[in-house]
Design an enzyme around this catalytic site. Sequence first.
Site, short mmCIF file in Angstrom:
data_model
loop_
_atom_site.label_atom_id
_atom_site.label_comp_id
_atom_site.label_asym_id
_atom_site.label_seq_id
_atom_site.Cartn_x
_atom_site.Cartn_y
_atom_site.Cartn_z
N HIS A 158 0.80 -1.23 0.00
CA HIS A 158 0.00 0.00 0.00
C HIS A 158 0.84 1.29 0.00
CE1 HIS A 158 -3.50 -2.51 0.94
NE2 HIS A 158 -2.81 -3.04 1.93
O1 RIB Z 1 -4.96 -0.10 4.69
C1 RIB Z 1 -3.57 -0.08 4.47
C2 RIB Z 1 -2.92 0.93 5.36
O2 RIB Z 1 -3.11 0.57 6.73
C3 RIB Z 1 -1.38 0.99 5.17
O3 RIB Z 1 -0.94 2.28 5.44
C4 RIB Z 1 -0.88 0.03 6.20
O4 RIB Z 1 0.44 0.36 6.66
C5 RIB Z 1 -1.86 0.26 7.32
O5 RIB Z 1 -1.41 1.38 8.06
#
Ligand code: RIB
Length: 327
Positions: free
Chosen positions: A256
């Site tokens: 992500h």
């Molecule tokens: O949903 C994904 C996010 O939530 C990313 O930033 C991961 O590190 C968690 O913080």
Amino acid sequence: MLVALLGATAAQAGEKRDLIIDSDPGADDVVALLLALASPEELNVLAITTVAGNVRLDKTSRNARLAREWAGREEVPVYAGAPKPLVRTPIYAEDIHGREGLPGVTVHEPSKALADGSAVDYLIRTLNNAPPHSITLALLGPETNLALALIQAPEITRGIKEVVIMGGAHFNGGNITPVAEFNMFADPHAAQVVLASGVKLTYLPLDVTHKILTSESRLKQIDALNNQAGKLVSDILNEYIKADMVQYGLPGGPVHDASVIAYLLKPELFSGRQVNVAIDSREGLTFGQTVVDWYDTLKHDKNALWIENGDAQGFFDLLTERLGRLK
Ligand code: RIB
Ligand code: CA
């Protein structure tokens, strides 16, 4: 196509970007930090600010210090920020990121300490003293630190060029509830403060991060770097992606937060649309949902760029090439 035009202009002009990264490391946060710290020609990382999220603040702050040590960039200060969300009871994601917030690797206490002072005070001081609209913020976790800074000193928007956020979900659905993504769900009130601030906003939601997935060959190309950074990232990702692959029946897992840094480096890899985004902070089934008016049904102000597609192989080629620059 809008993204390619808008974003690429800055990148192609060779414009070096002053950047503050706010983060809750976190497996994918560490990959994002390594990518950013490996790219000093394009990104002048002024500081890393940490927030509670994936794990508690002491561990997200330790992990941020680990990332800068592994990147050989210990001159970059790390400021610890908010230990909990603005309003809601804190939630964490140790089931995904492990008790230490960094799966697949052994952690240690980094030699370089945190910088003195809080992340919120650092944000206010730095943004107030910056030339107008000169500093980019990358938000990779719950948006609590920036929200607190905006509440305390709303004039800091003058120093902000733009805010690029990993968060939200529309087409994809949520990853912590059927409709909410973790960073939004963990502090929707903070996300609303940032959304209402009027700064230039770009979101990289699950809609795009779930299209940029690891594969055996992509992880192999990282491992084949035969350096510490490549080994760390392949070990972290091999562990981190397991839960998402099972949960969603995917052939690989998302990285992500690193998509935010890749967007800053090569915006032409991504595409999206200027839309109206609203965030639900009411208790209940849709708590933390990002409501995206993709077809402009309500004719409300288009307050954000919503990225919904990306070049997965282009992302991993960029990530591999930059990790190859590290030790
Ligand atoms: O949903 C994904 C996010 O939530 C990313 O930033 C991961 O590190 C968690 O913080
Ligand atoms: Ca994160």
